[in-house]
Design a protein around this motif. Structure first.
Motif, short mmCIF file in Angstrom:
data_model
loop_
_atom_site.label_atom_id
_atom_site.label_comp_id
_atom_site.label_asym_id
_atom_site.label_seq_id
_atom_site.Cartn_x
_atom_site.Cartn_y
_atom_site.Cartn_z
N ALA A 96 0.82 -1.21 0.00
CA ALA A 96 0.00 0.00 0.00
C ALA A 96 0.86 1.26 0.00
CB ALA A 96 -0.92 0.00 1.22
N GLU A 97 2.00 1.21 0.67
CA GLU A 97 2.87 2.38 0.77
C GLU A 97 3.53 2.74 -0.56
OE1 GLU A 97 4.12 1.79 5.47
OE2 GLU A 97 5.51 1.21 3.87
N LYS A 98 3.59 1.80 -1.49
CA LYS A 98 4.32 2.03 -2.74
C LYS A 98 3.42 2.06 -3.98
CE LYS A 98 8.47 2.15 -0.95
NZ LYS A 98 9.29 3.39 -1.01
N VAL A 99 2.18 1.59 -3.85
CA VAL A 99 1.36 1.38 -5.04
C VAL A 99 1.07 2.67 -5.80
CG1 VAL A 99 -0.84 1.47 -3.78
CG2 VAL A 99 -0.69 0.24 -5.96
N SER A 100 0.87 3.78 -5.10
CA SER A 100 0.58 5.03 -5.81
C SER A 100 1.77 5.48 -6.64
CB SER A 100 0.18 6.13 -4.81
OG SER A 100 -1.08 5.87 -4.27
N SER A 101 2.98 5.29 -6.12
CA SER A 101 4.19 5.65 -6.87
C SER A 101 4.33 4.80 -8.12
CB SER A 101 5.43 5.51 -5.98
OG SER A 101 5.38 6.39 -4.89
N VAL A 102 4.07 3.50 -7.98
CA VAL A 102 4.17 2.60 -9.13
C VAL A 102 3.08 2.91 -10.15
CG1 VAL A 102 3.98 0.18 -9.87
CG2 VAL A 102 5.29 0.77 -7.81
N ALA A 103 1.87 3.17 -9.67
CA ALA A 103 0.75 3.44 -10.57
C ALA A 103 0.92 4.75 -11.32
CB ALA A 103 -0.56 3.46 -9.78
N ALA A 104 1.79 5.62 -10.83
CA ALA A 104 2.00 6.91 -11.50
C ALA A 104 2.97 6.80 -12.68
CB ALA A 104 2.54 7.93 -10.50
N ILE A 105 3.62 5.65 -12.83
CA ILE A 105 4.60 5.46 -13.90
C ILE A 105 3.88 5.21 -15.23
CG2 ILE A 105 6.50 3.99 -14.72
CD1 ILE A 105 7.06 3.38 -11.73
N LYS A 106 4.21 5.98 -16.22
CA LYS A 106 3.50 5.92 -17.50
C LYS A 106 3.52 4.52 -18.10
CE LYS A 106 3.16 8.08 -22.06
NZ LYS A 106 3.64 9.16 -22.93
N GLU A 107 4.69 3.88 -18.12
CA GLU A 107 4.80 2.55 -18.73
C GLU A 107 3.89 1.54 -18.04
OE1 GLU A 107 8.98 4.38 -19.20
OE2 GLU A 107 7.32 4.45 -17.78
N VAL A 108 3.76 1.67 -16.73
CA VAL A 108 2.90 0.76 -15.97
C VAL A 108 1.45 0.99 -16.34
CG1 VAL A 108 2.09 0.13 -13.66
CG2 VAL A 108 4.53 0.58 -14.05
N ARG A 109 1.02 2.25 -16.39
CA ARG A 109 -0.37 2.54 -16.70
C ARG A 109 -0.73 2.12 -18.12
NH1 ARG A 109 -2.51 4.64 -12.41
NH2 ARG A 109 -4.53 4.62 -13.46
N VAL A 110 0.16 2.35 -19.06
CA VAL A 110 -0.11 1.95 -20.44
C VAL A 110 -0.31 0.44 -20.51
CG1 VAL A 110 0.90 1.72 -22.74
CG2 VAL A 110 1.05 3.91 -21.53
N ALA A 111 0.56 -0.31 -19.84
CA ALA A 111 0.46 -1.78 -19.86
C ALA A 111 -0.82 -2.26 -19.22
CB ALA A 111 1.68 -2.39 -19.16
N GLU A 188 1.16 13.14 -12.72
CA GLU A 188 1.08 13.64 -14.09
C GLU A 188 0.31 12.68 -15.00
OE1 GLU A 188 4.14 14.90 -17.74
OE2 GLU A 188 4.87 14.63 -15.70
N GLU A 189 0.50 11.38 -14.77
CA GLU A 189 -0.10 10.37 -15.64
C GLU A 189 -1.44 9.90 -15.08
OE1 GLU A 189 -0.27 8.24 -19.12
OE2 GLU A 189 1.32 9.63 -18.51
N SER A 190 -2.54 10.21 -15.78
CA SER A 190 -3.89 9.76 -15.40
C SER A 190 -4.22 10.03 -13.94
CB SER A 190 -4.05 8.27 -15.71
OG SER A 190 -3.89 8.00 -17.06
N PRO A 191 -4.23 11.28 -13.51
CA PRO A 191 -4.57 11.58 -12.11
C PRO A 191 -6.02 11.23 -11.82
CG PRO A 191 -4.55 13.59 -13.40
CD PRO A 191 -4.02 12.51 -14.30
N LEU A 192 -6.30 11.04 -10.53
CA LEU A 192 -7.66 10.75 -10.10
C LEU A 192 -8.52 12.00 -10.26
CD1 LEU A 192 -9.89 9.13 -8.63
CD2 LEU A 192 -8.88 9.89 -6.47
N THR A 193 -9.48 11.93 -11.16
CA THR A 193 -10.44 13.01 -11.35
C THR A 193 -11.80 12.39 -11.63
OG1 THR A 193 -9.96 13.14 -13.73
CG2 THR A 193 -8.76 14.66 -12.28
#
Length: 225
Positions: A96-111, A188-193
Motif C-alpha cells: 500500500a505504501e508504494k502502489v501510488s508511486s508505481v501506478a504513476a509510472i507511465k509505462e505501468v499505466r499503459v500496460a 502527471e499520468e492519469s490523475p484521479l479526477t
C-alpha cells in the motif's frame, strides 16, 4: 438484454469501491475486474525484484515478465501474479505504501490499461480504480465516483488490516491514505479526477446495502435496452 455493459467505478482509496463492485457483479452476474489489484500486483513484483522506479529499462523488462490473471471461486475474485495467488499479500501495508508511486509510472499505466480494455471488449463487466471512467472506458454506460469522509475511510481500512497486521495504528492508516490521495490526484499520468458524467456516490453515511441499491438503480436501465 444488453450484453456489453461497462460499469466504471472510480474514487479515493478505501471508499469501498471493490466491495461495491464485487456485490454488483454478484447481483447482476457481471464479471468483476479489480484494476487496483492489478497495480498492487505489479507493485509487489517490483518490490520483490527491487526494481528501480527511476530506471525505465528495468521497468520495461519487469512489465514484460509480469502475467496477471483473475479467477473466481465461491463468488470471490482472486488475482494471480505469474500463477501465484497474491490476493492477500497485495493488501498489506508494504504494498500500500508504494502502489501510488508505481501506478504513476507511465509505462505501468499503459500496460495495465491495455489489459483492462481487452477484458472489457465483449462482456458485461464492472471495473473499479482511479481512471476507469476517464481513461480506460471513457464511453462506459455507467460511471460512479465514490467518496467518503477521510476519517471514516481510515477507520474502515484500519479494521480491515488489523486482523493480519495487529501492530498497525489508526494514525498510520490515516497518514497512508492522505499520502495516497495526494499522489493519486496530483500525478502527471492519469490523475484521479471525476468524469464529467460520473454520478457521485458519497457513502459516508450509507450501508453497503444502501449503496448497492443506489448503484443498481443507475445500471438497470441499460440492462433492459
Amino acid at each position: 438484454m444488453n450484453n456489453n455493459i461497462v460499469v466504471a467505478i472510480d474514487g479515493y482509496s478505501s471508499c469501498g469501491k471493490s466491495t461495491l463492485a464485487k456485490a454488483l457483479a454478484k447481483e447482476l452476474h457481471f464479471i468483476y475486474v479489480d484494476s487496483g489489484a492489478m497495480y498492487r500486483a505489479v507493485t509487489l513484483y517490483f518490490l520483490r525484484h527491487k526494481i528501480d522506479l527511476e530506471n525505465h529499462a528495468q521497468i520495461a523488462e519487469a512489465l514484460h515478465n509480469i502475467h496477471l490473471n483473475f479467477h473466481t471461486q465461491n463468488h470471490k475474485t482472486f488475482i494471480t501474479l505469474n500463477e501465484e495467488d497474491v490476493s492477500d499479500e497485495i493488501r498489506q501495508m508494504h504494498v500500500a505504501e508504494k502502489v501510488s508511486s508505481v501506478a504513476a509510472i507511465k509505462e505501468v499505466r499503459v500496460a495495465m490499461v491495455r489489459q483492462q480494455q481487452r477484458l472489457g471488449r465483449s462482456k458485461n463487466i464492472i471495473m473499479d480504480g482511479r481512471d476507469i471512467g476517464t481513461v480506460v472506458f471513457p464511453d462506459a454506460q455507467v460511471k460512479l465516483f465514490m467518496t467518503a469522509d477521510p476519517k471514516i475511510r481510515a477507520e474502515r481500512r484500519y479494521k480491515e488490516l488489523l486482523p493480519t497486521n495487529p501492530t498497525i495504528t489508526l494514525e498510520e492508516v490515516f497518514d497512508n491514505l492522505a499520502h495516497r490521495d495526494y499522489q493519486d490526484t496530483t500525478r502527471e499520468e492519469s490523475p484521479l479526477t471525476r468524469a464529467e458524467d460520473a454520478i457521485i456516490l458519497d457513502n459516508t453515511d450509507l450501508s453497503q446495502d444502501e449503496q448497492l441499491m443506489f448503484a443498481i438503480s443507475h445500471i438497470e436501465p441499460f440492462i433492459a435496452e
